[in-house]
Design an enzyme around this catalytic site. Structure first.
Site, short mmCIF file in Angstrom:
data_model
loop_
_atom_site.label_atom_id
_atom_site.label_comp_id
_atom_site.label_asym_id
_atom_site.label_seq_id
_atom_site.Cartn_x
_atom_site.Cartn_y
_atom_site.Cartn_z
N ARG A 55 0.84 -1.22 0.00
CA ARG A 55 0.00 0.00 0.00
C ARG A 55 0.87 1.25 0.00
NH1 ARG A 55 -1.48 1.71 4.57
NH2 ARG A 55 -2.18 -0.28 5.45
N TYR A 85 -17.07 16.75 -15.07
CA TYR A 85 -17.49 15.34 -15.07
C TYR A 85 -18.48 15.10 -13.92
CZ TYR A 85 -17.11 10.29 -14.52
OH TYR A 85 -17.40 8.96 -14.39
N ASP A 136 -8.10 18.51 -14.77
CA ASP A 136 -8.40 17.13 -15.15
C ASP A 136 -8.07 17.01 -16.63
OD1 ASP A 136 -9.62 14.77 -16.03
OD2 ASP A 136 -11.24 14.92 -14.56
N LYS A 155 -9.48 5.82 -19.04
CA LYS A 155 -9.85 6.28 -20.39
C LYS A 155 -8.67 6.10 -21.35
CE LYS A 155 -13.52 7.22 -18.03
NZ LYS A 155 -13.79 8.51 -17.42
C1 LIG Z 1 -14.20 8.94 -16.11
C2 LIG Z 1 -13.77 10.27 -15.64
C3 LIG Z 1 -13.47 10.51 -14.30
C4 LIG Z 1 -13.64 9.45 -13.22
O1 LIG Z 1 -12.73 8.43 -13.36
P1 LIG Z 1 -13.01 6.90 -12.92
O2 LIG Z 1 -11.78 6.20 -13.34
O3 LIG Z 1 -14.25 6.46 -13.62
O4 LIG Z 1 -13.20 6.93 -11.43
C5 LIG Z 1 -13.01 11.77 -13.94
N1 LIG Z 1 -12.89 12.76 -14.85
C6 LIG Z 1 -13.18 12.56 -16.15
C7 LIG Z 1 -13.02 13.69 -17.11
C8 LIG Z 1 -13.64 11.33 -16.59
O5 LIG Z 1 -13.94 11.15 -17.89
#
Ligand SMILES: *Cc1c(COP(=O)(O)O)cnc(C)c1O
Length: 389
Positions: A56, A109, A181, A206
């Site tokens: 961890r 998001y 982000d 993603k």
């Molecule tokens: C999918 C997404 C998230 C969240 O991520 P997870 O891996 O699903 O927890 C945050 N920001 C954006 C822009 C996203 O597309």
């Protein structure tokens, strides 16, 4: 084989964090092994072997990924988490205190909004949502207790951009933390830390993972003070990425640049095809000259990404028939994988957003979002053509 900042993106994507180990007894693997061990034995009581004690806190496979991600975003430090939201939770927990105020992009998001509005509200975090594509609104929203500005570029599903450099001037002047982000453009097309951001977050689920088979998140920064707090919380909260998922993500990253180039090429072709179709009312893609921030997109990033949205003529019923007639596009949430995905935000990803808010922000009932994959674009266009007609 150690990579440097002067090495190109693909070189770093392939080699950073994965230098072969030539020490006595090591085998010189060119791919970092999956270190499944949760604990690490030591010979001397006060000397953890290689700095490793417990997975961890620190794990060699996850560390390789964290090093690679930092190299890609031009960051000093990287941390990997079990999901994008776990990464975001750790940022919000480590850097803010009860009563602190956040200025955030209104097109954030949905999961991030849920986290801020419904989880951190318990800790009395305050938030103002503004249309950050107009930078002056960010400055106007700042209050004496504002600590942090949270933006996305490009946003989702309306693909609005935020002028990061200009927001960064405001946050610097007011001693605020700027979080970007960068999930949608990935470090292939945009490196926010180079243009004034303090922290970059990713859902590596993603584009970074890229194959729709691994959930993950990341935080990157070059600020040693923030890193220390983030790393402390990464261990203390424990939402870390597993060794196997770290390996899958490392594997995905090696093709990040070639994948993004193809995603974008396909997206531009599809956006152009749809813009010329009489049954399509409007196409939103930053790579089209018709996008209101096309010039900013060209200036701020080196690519437009692989996601586009469009409005189909008719009512929601026509949109549903169109979606159900597609063969190659999977009707699914998420984005950034090699396969093309299509969805209708008003019913799927943004169903939890109140209808009045959707109407106000422009998420109409017939707005459709495509995450363009890397298949043969002629096949994708043929599929769209038969379904639309
Ligand atoms: C999918 C997404 C998230 C969240 O991520 P997870 O891996 O699903 O927890 C945050 N920001 C954006 C822009 C996203 O597309």
């Amino acid at each position: 084989m150690k990579t440097t900042k002067n090495d190109g993106f693909a070189t770093r994507a392939i080699h950073a964090g994965e230098e072969p180990d030539f020490r006595d007894g090591a085998t010189g693997d060119v791919v970092v092994p999956i270190h499944l061990s949760t604990t690490f034995a030591r010979k001397k009581v006060s000397e953890p072997t290689g700095g490793y004690e417990y997975t961890r806190s620190l794990n060699p496979t996850r560390k390789a990924l964290e090093t690679k991600l930092a190299a890609l975003e031009h960051a000093q430090y990287g941390l990997a988490f079990s999901s994008g939201l776990a990464a975001e939770t750790t940022v919000l927990l480590s850097l803010l205190n009860p009563g602190d105020h956040i200025v955030a992009f209104d097109d954030l998001y949905g999961g991030t909004k849920r986290l801020i509005n419904h989880v951190f509200s318990k800790y009395e975090y305050k938030v103002s949502y503004v249309d950050a594509s107009d930078v002056s609104l960010v400055e106007k929203a700042i209050q004496p207790n504002t600590k942090l500005v949270w933006i996305e570029s490009t946003s989702n599903p309306l693909l609005k951009l935020c002028y990061i450099q200009s927001v960064a001037e405001i946050t610097r002047r007011n001693s605020l933390i700027l979080v970007v982000d960068n999930t949608f453009l990935s470090p292939v097309f945009q490196k926010p830390l180079n243009i004034g951001a303090d922290i970059v977050v990713h859902s590596s689920t993603k584009y970074i993972g890229g194959h729709s088979d691994v959930l993950g998140g990341a935080v990157l920064t070059s600020n040693a003070t923030y890193y220390e707090r983030l790393q402390y919380h990464q261990n203390a909260v424990g939402a870390v990425l597993s060794p196997f998922d770290s390996y899958l993500t490392l594997r995905g990253i090696k093709t990040l640049e070639v994948r993004l180039e193809r995603h974008e090429k396909n997206a531009l072709r599809i956006a152009t095809y749809l813009s010329n179709h009489p049954k399509v009312k409007k196409v939103i893609y930053p790579g089209l000259a018709s996008h209101p921030q096309h010039e900013l997109a060209k200036r701020q990033s080196t690519g437009f990404g692989g996601v586009l949205s469009f409005e189909i003529a008719g009512e929601i019923r026509e949109a549903e028939i169109f979606l159900e007639k597609l063969h190659l596009f999977a009707l699914a949430e998420s984005l950034g994988g090699v396969e093309s995905l299509i969805e209708i935000p008003s019913v799927m990803t943004h169903a939890s957003v109140a209808p009045e808010v959707r109407a106000e922000t422009g998420i109409t009932d017939t707005l459709i979002r495509i995450s363009v994959g890397i298949e043969d674009v002629e096949d994708l266009i043929a599929d769209l053509k038969q379904a639309i007609e």
